[in-house]
Design a protein around this motif. Structure first.
Motif, PDB file in Angstrom:
ATOM      1  N   GLU A   1       0.827  -1.211   0.000  1.00  0.00           N
ATOM      2  CA  GLU A   1       0.000   0.000   0.000  1.00  0.00           C
ATOM      3  C   GLU A   1       0.857   1.255   0.000  1.00  0.00           C
ATOM      4  O   GLU A   1       0.550   2.219  -0.713  1.00  0.00           O
ATOM      5  CB  GLU A   1      -0.956  -0.008   1.192  1.00  0.00           C
ATOM      6  CG  GLU A   1      -2.057  -1.042   1.042  1.00  0.00           C
ATOM      7  CD  GLU A   1      -2.996  -1.096   2.233  1.00  0.00           C
ATOM      8  OE1 GLU A   1      -2.965  -0.160   3.077  1.00  0.00           O
ATOM      9  OE2 GLU A   1      -3.762  -2.063   2.321  1.00  0.00           O
ATOM     10  N   ASP A   2       1.918   1.244   0.780  1.00  0.00           N
ATOM     11  CA  ASP A   2       2.834   2.393   0.795  1.00  0.00           C
ATOM     12  C   ASP A   2       3.483   2.583  -0.570  1.00  0.00           C
ATOM     13  O   ASP A   2       3.598   3.715  -1.057  1.00  0.00           O
ATOM     14  CB  ASP A   2       3.929   2.202   1.862  1.00  0.00           C
ATOM     15  CG  ASP A   2       3.392   2.334   3.281  1.00  0.00           C
ATOM     16  OD1 ASP A   2       2.297   2.919   3.441  1.00  0.00           O
ATOM     17  OD2 ASP A   2       4.059   1.846   4.206  1.00  0.00           O
ATOM     18  N   ARG A   3       3.889   1.497  -1.200  1.00  0.00           N
ATOM     19  CA  ARG A   3       4.509   1.588  -2.525  1.00  0.00           C
ATOM     20  C   ARG A   3       3.492   2.131  -3.526  1.00  0.00           C
ATOM     21  O   ARG A   3       3.808   2.974  -4.355  1.00  0.00           O
ATOM     22  CB  ARG A   3       5.031   0.225  -2.965  1.00  0.00           C
ATOM     23  CG  ARG A   3       5.808   0.306  -4.273  1.00  0.00           C
ATOM     24  CD  ARG A   3       6.483  -0.966  -4.631  1.00  0.00           C
ATOM     25  NE  ARG A   3       5.523  -2.069  -4.491  1.00  0.00           N
ATOM     26  CZ  ARG A   3       5.837  -3.338  -4.554  1.00  0.00           C
ATOM     27  NH1 ARG A   3       7.081  -3.699  -4.719  1.00  0.00           N
ATOM     28  NH2 ARG A   3       4.924  -4.271  -4.428  1.00  0.00           N
ATOM     29  N   PHE A   4       2.231   1.673  -3.447  1.00  0.00           N
ATOM     30  CA  PHE A   4       1.194   2.181  -4.338  1.00  0.00           C
ATOM     31  C   PHE A   4       1.039   3.687  -4.151  1.00  0.00           C
ATOM     32  O   PHE A   4       0.978   4.432  -5.137  1.00  0.00           O
ATOM     33  CB  PHE A   4      -0.153   1.484  -4.086  1.00  0.00           C
ATOM     34  CG  PHE A   4      -1.268   2.102  -4.881  1.00  0.00           C
ATOM     35  CD1 PHE A   4      -1.477   1.723  -6.205  1.00  0.00           C
ATOM     36  CD2 PHE A   4      -2.086   3.079  -4.331  1.00  0.00           C
ATOM     37  CE1 PHE A   4      -2.493   2.313  -6.957  1.00  0.00           C
ATOM     38  CE2 PHE A   4      -3.094   3.666  -5.085  1.00  0.00           C
ATOM     39  CZ  PHE A   4      -3.292   3.281  -6.397  1.00  0.00           C
TER      40      PHE A   4
ATOM     41  N   TYR B   1       1.717   6.367  -7.033  1.00  0.00           N
ATOM     42  CA  TYR B   1       0.635   7.269  -7.435  1.00  0.00           C
ATOM     43  C   TYR B   1       1.115   8.715  -7.381  1.00  0.00           C
ATOM     44  O   TYR B   1       0.930   9.479  -8.341  1.00  0.00           O
ATOM     45  CB  TYR B   1      -0.573   7.063  -6.523  1.00  0.00           C
ATOM     46  CG  TYR B   1      -1.760   7.931  -6.897  1.00  0.00           C
ATOM     47  CD1 TYR B   1      -2.694   7.496  -7.819  1.00  0.00           C
ATOM     48  CD2 TYR B   1      -1.940   9.190  -6.324  1.00  0.00           C
ATOM     49  CE1 TYR B   1      -3.780   8.273  -8.179  1.00  0.00           C
ATOM     50  CE2 TYR B   1      -3.018   9.986  -6.678  1.00  0.00           C
ATOM     51  CZ  TYR B   1      -3.932   9.530  -7.598  1.00  0.00           C
ATOM     52  OH  TYR B   1      -4.991  10.313  -7.949  1.00  0.00           O
ATOM     53  N   ALA B   2       1.690   9.111  -6.272  1.00  0.00           N
ATOM     54  CA  ALA B   2       2.155  10.493  -6.103  1.00  0.00           C
ATOM     55  C   ALA B   2       3.238  10.844  -7.125  1.00  0.00           C
ATOM     56  O   ALA B   2       3.243  11.949  -7.685  1.00  0.00           O
ATOM     57  CB  ALA B   2       2.684  10.700  -4.686  1.00  0.00           C
TER      58      ALA B   2
ATOM     59  N   ARG C   1      -1.305  -4.288  -6.668  1.00  0.00           N
ATOM     60  CA  ARG C   1      -0.241  -3.518  -6.016  1.00  0.00           C
ATOM     61  C   ARG C   1       0.962  -4.361  -5.622  1.00  0.00           C
ATOM     62  O   ARG C   1       2.076  -3.868  -5.605  1.00  0.00           O
ATOM     63  CB  ARG C   1      -0.790  -2.716  -4.847  1.00  0.00           C
ATOM     64  CG  ARG C   1      -1.423  -3.501  -3.749  1.00  0.00           C
ATOM     65  CD  ARG C   1      -2.129  -2.570  -2.755  1.00  0.00           C
ATOM     66  NE  ARG C   1      -2.880  -3.333  -1.770  1.00  0.00           N
ATOM     67  CZ  ARG C   1      -4.132  -3.738  -1.944  1.00  0.00           C
ATOM     68  NH1 ARG C   1      -4.785  -3.446  -3.037  1.00  0.00           N
ATOM     69  NH2 ARG C   1      -4.739  -4.426  -1.002  1.00  0.00           N
ATOM     70  N   GLN C   2       0.746  -5.638  -5.374  1.00  0.00           N
ATOM     71  CA  GLN C   2       1.877  -6.505  -5.033  1.00  0.00           C
ATOM     72  C   GLN C   2       2.762  -6.765  -6.253  1.00  0.00           C
ATOM     73  O   GLN C   2       3.917  -7.160  -6.108  1.00  0.00           O
ATOM     74  CB  GLN C   2       1.411  -7.830  -4.402  1.00  0.00           C
ATOM     75  CG  GLN C   2       0.718  -8.787  -5.348  1.00  0.00           C
ATOM     76  CD  GLN C   2      -0.737  -8.433  -5.662  1.00  0.00           C
ATOM     77  OE1 GLN C   2      -1.299  -7.493  -5.104  1.00  0.00           O
ATOM     78  NE2 GLN C   2      -1.324  -9.166  -6.575  1.00  0.00           N
TER      79      GLN C   2
ATOM     80  N   GLY D   1      12.342   2.738 -10.699  1.00  0.00           N
ATOM     81  CA  GLY D   1      11.906   3.398 -11.918  1.00  0.00           C
ATOM     82  C   GLY D   1      11.090   2.513 -12.836  1.00  0.00           C
ATOM     83  O   GLY D   1      10.476   3.010 -13.781  1.00  0.00           O
ATOM     84  N   GLU D   2      11.072   1.237 -12.575  1.00  0.00           N
ATOM     85  CA  GLU D   2      10.304   0.309 -13.410  1.00  0.00           C
ATOM     86  C   GLU D   2       8.796   0.481 -13.211  1.00  0.00           C
ATOM     87  O   GLU D   2       8.017   0.088 -14.071  1.00  0.00           O
ATOM     88  CB  GLU D   2      10.690  -1.134 -13.093  1.00  0.00           C
ATOM     89  CG  GLU D   2      12.149  -1.463 -13.384  1.00  0.00           C
ATOM     90  CD  GLU D   2      12.461  -1.430 -14.866  1.00  0.00           C
ATOM     91  OE1 GLU D   2      11.677  -2.013 -15.635  1.00  0.00           O
ATOM     92  OE2 GLU D   2      13.457  -0.800 -15.242  1.00  0.00           O
ATOM     93  N   ALA D   3       8.392   1.091 -12.101  1.00  0.00           N
ATOM     94  CA  ALA D   3       6.963   1.251 -11.809  1.00  0.00           C
ATOM     95  C   ALA D   3       6.284   2.101 -12.883  1.00  0.00           C
ATOM     96  O   ALA D   3       5.195   1.768 -13.347  1.00  0.00           O
ATOM     97  CB  ALA D   3       6.756   1.861 -10.433  1.00  0.00           C
ATOM     98  N   ARG D   4       6.933   3.202 -13.285  1.00  0.00           N
ATOM     99  CA  ARG D   4       6.331   4.068 -14.297  1.00  0.00           C
ATOM    100  C   ARG D   4       6.160   3.316 -15.610  1.00  0.00           C
ATOM    101  O   ARG D   4       5.125   3.422 -16.262  1.00  0.00           O
ATOM    102  CB  ARG D   4       7.166   5.319 -14.516  1.00  0.00           C
ATOM    103  CG  ARG D   4       6.535   6.233 -15.584  1.00  0.00           C
ATOM    104  CD  ARG D   4       7.309   7.485 -15.852  1.00  0.00           C
ATOM    105  NE  ARG D   4       7.387   8.250 -14.618  1.00  0.00           N
ATOM    106  CZ  ARG D   4       8.289   9.202 -14.391  1.00  0.00           C
ATOM    107  NH1 ARG D   4       9.179   9.485 -15.301  1.00  0.00           N
ATOM    108  NH2 ARG D   4       8.302   9.853 -13.260  1.00  0.00           N
ATOM    109  N   LEU D   5       7.142   2.546 -15.991  1.00  0.00           N
ATOM    110  CA  LEU D   5       7.052   1.779 -17.231  1.00  0.00           C
ATOM    111  C   LEU D   5       5.932   0.744 -17.138  1.00  0.00           C
ATOM    112  O   LEU D   5       5.196   0.531 -18.095  1.00  0.00           O
ATOM    113  CB  LEU D   5       8.388   1.103 -17.536  1.00  0.00           C
ATOM    114  CG  LEU D   5       9.582   2.053 -17.689  1.00  0.00           C
ATOM    115  CD1 LEU D   5      10.850   1.252 -17.930  1.00  0.00           C
ATOM    116  CD2 LEU D   5       9.335   3.064 -18.788  1.00  0.00           C
TER     117      LEU D   5
END
Length: 187
Positions: free
Chosen positions: A9-12, A16-17, A52-53, A59-63
């Protein structure tokens, strides 16, 4: 709540931010209307929340989000194409099955003007009975009244409408004639 769930949840929240604005810009450049871009971003983050898991770290999250958004856009496009095709089929069916509405404009205007002269409940009783084809007991259920009250109201509404349009509402089968005639659907 487990530590892994809190971490997800924190990573999400962090993703998001950090990536909301760039994801919105990505969507805005790919759709015709800004509200469609908002829908794409909302759907993308909904998928991200559900998965979310699976959000990669760093930086891979944006991709990963761009990949999700790309699939959301593709689904939105396919849905739009389906809606367009369905709309075209419906338009073709309407052309075949519906008479030219322009030929009924004067009649429709006369009906609307006559109905506007009635009290709202009279107008509703007439419209539910004649246009929707409901029987008095069905109209009663819709309006929360008794069938006897509806029959009385319908009789009075027809009399008031006849008073507004006169004794000669038009040729037989004219809409005003139909509205002021008894339907024979008495309960």
């Amino acid at each position: 709540m487990s530590s892994g769930t809190e971490h997800d949840e924190d990573r999400f929240r962090r993703v998001y931010a950090e990536d909301f604005e760039s994801l919105l810009a990505y969507a805005l450049r790919r759709v015709a209307h800004p509200e469609d871009a908002a829908d794409v971003v909302a759907e993308t983050f909904l998928v991200a929340w559900r998965r979310r898991q699976d959000i990669p770290v760093g930086g891979e999250a944006r991709l990963w989000l761009y990949g999700v958004a790309r699939r959301v856009l593709a689904n939105q496009h396919r849905g739009g194409v389906r809606r367009q095709r369905l709309g075209e089929r419906l338009r073709q069916q309407l052309v075949v099955s519906v008479a030219d509405p322009g030929s009924e404009v004067p009649e429709r205007l006369a009906v609307r003007a006559a109905l506007a002269g009635l009290a709202e409940v009279d107008r509703e009783v007439l419209m539910l009975t004649v246009w929707e084809g409901l029987r008095p007991h069905e109209v009663a259920a819709v309006l929360g009244a008794t069938p006897a009250a509806v029959r009385t109201r319908l009789s009075r509404a027809r009399a008031r409408l006849r008073g507004l349009v006169g004794d000669d509402p038009g040729p037989p089968g004219h809409v005003l004639d139909v509205l002021t005639a008894s339907t024979g659907k008495e309960d």
